[in-house]
Design an enzyme around this catalytic site. Structure first.
Site, PDB file in Angstrom:
ATOM      1  N   SER A 185      47.132  -4.392  72.560  1.00  0.00           N
ATOM      2  CA  SER A 185      46.063  -3.441  72.256  1.00  0.00           C
ATOM      3  C   SER A 185      46.325  -2.517  71.082  1.00  0.00           C
ATOM      4  O   SER A 185      45.402  -1.882  70.594  1.00  0.00           O
ATOM      5  CB  SER A 185      45.799  -2.589  73.495  1.00  0.00           C
ATOM      6  N   HIS A 213      42.536  -6.913  77.032  1.00  0.00           N
ATOM      7  CA  HIS A 213      41.828  -6.772  75.750  1.00  0.00           C
ATOM      8  C   HIS A 213      41.294  -8.097  75.239  1.00  0.00           C
ATOM      9  O   HIS A 213      40.623  -8.133  74.211  1.00  0.00           O
ATOM     10  CB  HIS A 213      42.751  -6.140  74.700  1.00  0.00           C
ATOM     11  N   LYS A 244      36.794  -2.721  79.525  1.00  0.00           N
ATOM     12  CA  LYS A 244      36.710  -2.980  78.076  1.00  0.00           C
ATOM     13  C   LYS A 244      35.479  -3.859  77.800  1.00  0.00           C
ATOM     14  O   LYS A 244      34.373  -3.320  77.746  1.00  0.00           O
ATOM     15  CB  LYS A 244      38.033  -3.551  77.603  1.00  0.00           C
TER      16      LYS A 244
END
Ligand code: PMP
Length: 392
Positions: A185, A213, A244
């Site tokens: 990330s 991610h 996310k």
């Protein structure tokens, strides 16, 4: 020294961060207008420091699903699933995640952090071994530490370093878990999962990949880096988050091992915390449906990511090693990064400031994260503001 005295050092650090006029750890968004636009200090600001990769936080169908769940099932579950029961939607989401990952099992947790603690502490105990990528997220470190297993770090994304540690295992291989992420990330770089999978098979150990991610971002179907590298069938445990690409909150683990179904009887971060609220589960389910049915979101995301990466590179910035929706711009020192971050904010662009010790190699970065919801015009403005930084 009293218990409270240790906060003197914290105060000093906090004050130093605020020296430019805005403490980067205390930014307040007074309005959030869209997935990529908000108001900070009275100024309209492009949001380029979220992890809202697919831009689904304002998706009308996700919002409608959340509102309907609020009205139908109330605002919260007010308890844990073990003690107070599951709602049908928790079970439905677990089935949908298992289907998405083509696994017999998936479990839902209240956050991505809890998912990592929950899975690692259920899987590992004293006498077991974890081989952990040195740049792994804090939740992976914390889960490994809490488990009581012996933790050995290998150099970030370094297959030789991992192999060296695997060779030292000898008879402990059958009690060993490799822990990595998909896309990392901070720098937006991906783990060499194809090579790690080859090692995993050769040494007969298990593999856990945190795709927090990379879910929705990598792979033909958006399942993550393991899918993109063609080794999803080698991953024993995929963990991830709803916070996310799915634009909500919560975490999950999917596994091809039937025994994952039993984790809930032994996983304290699952048992001793309240389950996700009905609206969160509803928006997550709708976002997962969209992730699966709208590959064009991924295409838009990647087109913007490629454009921003090549433009910043063209300006002479030192960036992370590969193009991805996370674009980390390296600065020569902490103070330059801090003042550049503040200048961007004042000009209406919010990015993340990443300072040591939370960064790889102790470097200082401005981290941009691209969203499928960014317009071409917003990407142009971000590039323009980074161009202005170069000349000041
Ligand atoms: N794993 C990774 C790799 C992460 O980056 C994060 C959050 N940044 C988490 C887990 C925790 O997820 P959550 O914020 O949903 O608790």
């Amino acid at each position: 020294m009293s218990l409270l005295d240790k906060f003197a050092a914290v105060k000093e650090t906090k004050n130093a961060l605020g020296c430019t006029g805005q403490d980067p750890t205390a930014v307040v968004f007074d309005t959030i207008d869209t997935a990529t636009l908000g108001t900070v200090n009275g100024r309209k600001t492009i949001l380029a420091g979220t992890n809202n990769y697919l831009g689904l936080t304002f998706d009308p169908a996700c919002i409608a699903a959340g509102v309907e769940a609020l009205e139908t099932f109330g605002s919260g579950t007010t308890g844990s699933r073990m003690a107070n029961g599951s709602y049908a939607a928790h079970i439905a989401l677990e089935r949908e995640l298992a289907d998405f990952y083509q696994c017999p099992n998936a479990g839902v947790f209240s956050t991505g952090y809890a998912a990592n603690l929950g899975v690692l502490t259920a899987l590992l105990g004293s006498g077991d071994v974890v081989l952990l990528d040195s740049d792994a997220h804090a939740s992976l470190y914390d889960g490994c530490r809490m488990s009581g297993a012996d933790v050995f770090r290998f150099k970030h994304n370094d297959v030789q370093s991992l192999e060296k540690r695997l060779k030292r295992l000898e008879t402990r291989a059958n009690r060993c878990l490799i822990v990595t992420e998909g896309m990392y990330s901070v720098l937006g770089d991906c783990a060499p999962l194809a090579e790690i999978s080859e090692l995993k098979q050769r040494f007969g150990v298990l593999l856990l990949v945190d795709e927090a991610h990379s879910l929705g971002v990598y792979g033909e179907h958006g399942r993550g880096v393991a899918e993109a590298q063609g080794v999803l069938d080698q991953v024993d445990f995929t963990v991830g988050t709803f916070s996310k690409s799915l634009g909500a909150m919560g975490g999950f683990c999917a596994s091809r091992h039937e025994v994952l179904g039993l984790f809930r009887y032994v996983s304290r971060p699952f048992i001793f915390t309240a389950s996700p609220s009905p609206s969160v589960i509803a928006t997550t389910r709708e976002a997962l449906r969209q992730l699966r049915s709208r590959p064009e979101l991924r295409n838009t995301l990647w087109a913007s990511a490629r454009r921003l990466y090549s433009s910043l590179q063209g300006l002479g910035y030192e960036l992370g090693p590969e193009v991805s929706p996370v674009i980390a711009v390296r600065f020569r020192d902490r103070d330059t990064a801090l003042s550049s971050w503040y200048q961007l904010l004042k000009s209406g662009v919010y990015v993340n400031l990443m300072l040591p010790p939370a960064t790889p190699g102790g470097a200082s970065f401005l981290r941009c994260s691209v969203s499928a919801a960014h317009t071409d015009e917003q990407i142009s403005t971000i590039i323009e503001k980074f161009t202005e930084l170069k000349v000041t």
